[in-house]
Design a protein around this motif. Structure first.
Motif, PDB file in Angstrom:
ATOM      1  N   ALA A 110      21.215 -39.372 -26.172  1.00 44.47           N
ATOM      2  CA  ALA A 110      22.596 -39.688 -26.531  1.00 44.47           C
ATOM      3  C   ALA A 110      22.736 -39.696 -28.052  1.00 44.47           C
ATOM      4  CB  ALA A 110      22.991 -41.042 -25.958  1.00 44.47           C
TER       5      ALA A 110
ATOM      6  N   LEU B 283      17.995 -33.350 -16.656  1.00 42.55           N
ATOM      7  CA  LEU B 283      17.464 -34.475 -17.409  1.00 42.55           C
ATOM      8  C   LEU B 283      16.737 -35.415 -16.462  1.00 42.55           C
ATOM      9  CD1 LEU B 283      17.490 -35.652 -20.308  1.00 42.55           C
ATOM     10  CD2 LEU B 283      19.515 -36.966 -19.640  1.00 42.55           C
TER      11      LEU B 283
ATOM     12  N   VAL C 243      22.066 -35.766 -14.912  1.00 43.52           N
ATOM     13  CA  VAL C 243      21.323 -36.973 -15.278  1.00 43.52           C
ATOM     14  C   VAL C 243      20.533 -37.485 -14.075  1.00 43.52           C
ATOM     15  CG1 VAL C 243      21.547 -39.373 -16.022  1.00 43.52           C
ATOM     16  CG2 VAL C 243      22.975 -37.595 -17.072  1.00 43.52           C
TER      17      VAL C 243
ATOM     18  N   TRP D 247      25.053 -44.282 -19.037  1.00 46.51           N
ATOM     19  CA  TRP D 247      24.056 -43.215 -19.005  1.00 46.51           C
ATOM     20  C   TRP D 247      24.682 -41.822 -19.041  1.00 46.51           C
ATOM     21  CZ3 TRP D 247      21.212 -45.639 -14.212  1.00 46.51           C
ATOM     22  CH2 TRP D 247      20.576 -46.816 -14.605  1.00 46.51           C
ATOM     23  N   THR D 248      25.963 -41.726 -18.775  1.00 41.35           N
ATOM     24  CA  THR D 248      26.598 -40.417 -18.644  1.00 41.35           C
ATOM     25  C   THR D 248      27.667 -40.137 -19.698  1.00 41.35           C
ATOM     26  OG1 THR D 248      28.115 -41.357 -16.991  1.00 41.35           O
ATOM     27  CG2 THR D 248      26.143 -40.209 -16.164  1.00 41.35           C
TER      28      THR D 248
ATOM     29  N   ARG E 243      15.114 -39.945 -20.820  1.00 42.20           N
ATOM     30  CA  ARG E 243      16.202 -40.742 -20.280  1.00 42.20           C
ATOM     31  C   ARG E 243      17.467 -40.402 -21.056  1.00 42.20           C
ATOM     32  NH1 ARG E 243      14.094 -44.516 -16.912  1.00 42.20           N
ATOM     33  NH2 ARG E 243      11.871 -45.004 -17.174  1.00 42.20           N
ATOM     34  N   SER E 244      18.602 -40.624 -20.440  1.00 48.62           N
ATOM     35  CA  SER E 244      19.850 -40.232 -21.085  1.00 48.62           C
ATOM     36  C   SER E 244      20.041 -40.913 -22.428  1.00 48.62           C
ATOM     37  CB  SER E 244      21.034 -40.532 -20.162  1.00 48.62           C
ATOM     38  OG  SER E 244      21.108 -41.911 -19.873  1.00 48.62           O
TER      39      SER E 244
ATOM     40  N   VAL F  20      28.935 -33.638 -17.381  1.00 49.15           N
ATOM     41  CA  VAL F  20      27.776 -34.460 -17.049  1.00 49.15           C
ATOM     42  C   VAL F  20      27.848 -34.761 -15.560  1.00 49.15           C
ATOM     43  CG1 VAL F  20      26.493 -36.569 -17.573  1.00 49.15           C
ATOM     44  CG2 VAL F  20      27.939 -35.515 -19.337  1.00 49.15           C
TER      45      VAL F  20
ATOM     46  N   LEU G 230      27.012 -38.650 -23.205  1.00 44.96           N
ATOM     47  CA  LEU G 230      26.556 -37.253 -23.270  1.00 44.96           C
ATOM     48  C   LEU G 230      27.709 -36.254 -23.198  1.00 44.96           C
ATOM     49  CD1 LEU G 230      23.446 -37.428 -20.894  1.00 44.96           C
ATOM     50  CD2 LEU G 230      23.527 -37.751 -23.371  1.00 44.96           C
TER      51      LEU G 230
END
Length: 223
Positions: A126, A93, A70, A148-149, A121-122, A134, A152
Motif C-alpha cells: 500500500a 497478491l 488480494v 486491505w483493499t 500482504r496488502s 481490487v 490499493l
C-alpha cells in the motif's frame, strides 16, 4: 454429470479459453488438493461454486484494466479472471510461500503472460502500487477487508468483493470504515445472470479522485 467433466456453460463463459480453464480445474483437483489449497470436498463443486462464480465478475471490469487480487490463495478469483480475460493485467497478491509456489507452477503450466504473483500482504505494498480494480473473495468480512483493499485502489478505482447471502449485512456494518478509507459510493451488484443459474453477488465499492486512503505510518524515533 461427471464431476471432472467441463460443463456446457463453460463454453459460454470461456468462449476462447475453455481448454485453458479446463487445465486449471485439473490443477485444482489434483495438486491443489494434495497441497492443501482447496479442500477435497470442493472438487465436486469446482465449476459452479468456484470457477464460474469467479469468472463472471470480469463482466464488471473495463478492458485492459490493471487488477490486483488480494489473498489470491488458489487463484480464486484472480487466476480465473486472467484466464477469461487475457486483456487484463492481473497481479495475484498472496503472502504464503507454499501458495505462491503453486501459483507460479500453474501460471507457467498454463503459459499465461498476463499474470504476476507478488508474495506480500496488502499493507506491505500500500502506498507503492495502485490498481484500477481490487478483488477479494473469502478473505474477510467487508469491514475487515476495507483496510486491505481500498488503499490499493487508484483514483476513481474500484473494489469488487465477492460475497453471498451476507452481502447486505456486511455492507450495513462497513459504512464508517468505507468512508474512512476513501470510498465515495458502494452497491451490491450481480454478475453472470444470463448464463449462471445462481448469479454471483458482488459488493462494488468506488473511490474518489484521490484513490483509496493509505493509513499513515508511524515515524520511528531515534534514541
Amino acid at each position: 454429470m461427471n464431476e471432472f467433466a467441463v460443463p456446457d456453460v463453460a463454453a459460454a463463459v470461456f468462449p476462447d479459453t475453455r481448454d485453458t480453464v479446463a487445465r486449471y480445474a485439473q490443477y485444482l483437483r489434483t495438486s491443489g488438493v494434495e497441497r492443501g489449497l482447496i479442500g477435497p470436498r470442493e472438487v465436486s463443486r469446482l465449476w459452479d461454486r468456484h470457477i464460474l462464480n469467479c469468472a463472471v465478475v470480469t463482466d464488471l471490469i473495463d478492458e485492459a484494466a490493471t487488477v490486483v487480487d488480494v489473498g489470491s490463495g488458489a487463484g480464486l478469483p484472480g487466476l480465473v479472471m486472467a484466464i477469461r480475460r487475457p486483456d487484463l493485467r492481473m497481479t495475484l497478491l498472496e503472502p504464503l510461500g507454499r501458495r505462491v509456489d503453486w501459483l507460479h507452477e500453474v501460471i507457467a503450466g498454463l503459459e499465461l503472460d498476463n499474470v504476476e504473483v507478488v508474495r506480500a500482504r496488502s499493507e506491505e505494498i500500500a502506498g507503492t502500487r495502485r490498481f484500477a480494480v481490487v478483488t477479494a473473495r473469502a478473505v474477510a468480512r467487508l469491514a475487515g477487508l476495507v483496510p486491505w483493499t481500498l488503499p490499493l485502489a487508484e483514483p476513481h478505482g474500484s473494489v469488487l468483493a465477492i460475497k453471498g447471502a451476507a452481502a447486505e449485512a456486511e455492507l450495513a456494518k462497513a459504512g464508517q470504515p468505507l468512508r474512512s478509507f476513501g470510498a465515495t459510493s458502494w452497491s451490491i451488484e450481480t454478475a453472470g445472470g444470463s448464463v449462471l443459474e445462481t448469479p454471483t453477488r458482488v459488493i462494488h465499492v468506488r473511490v474518489g479522485q484521490n484513490g483509496g486512503k493509505v493509513p499513515g505510518r508511524k515515524k520511528r524515533h531515534s534514541g
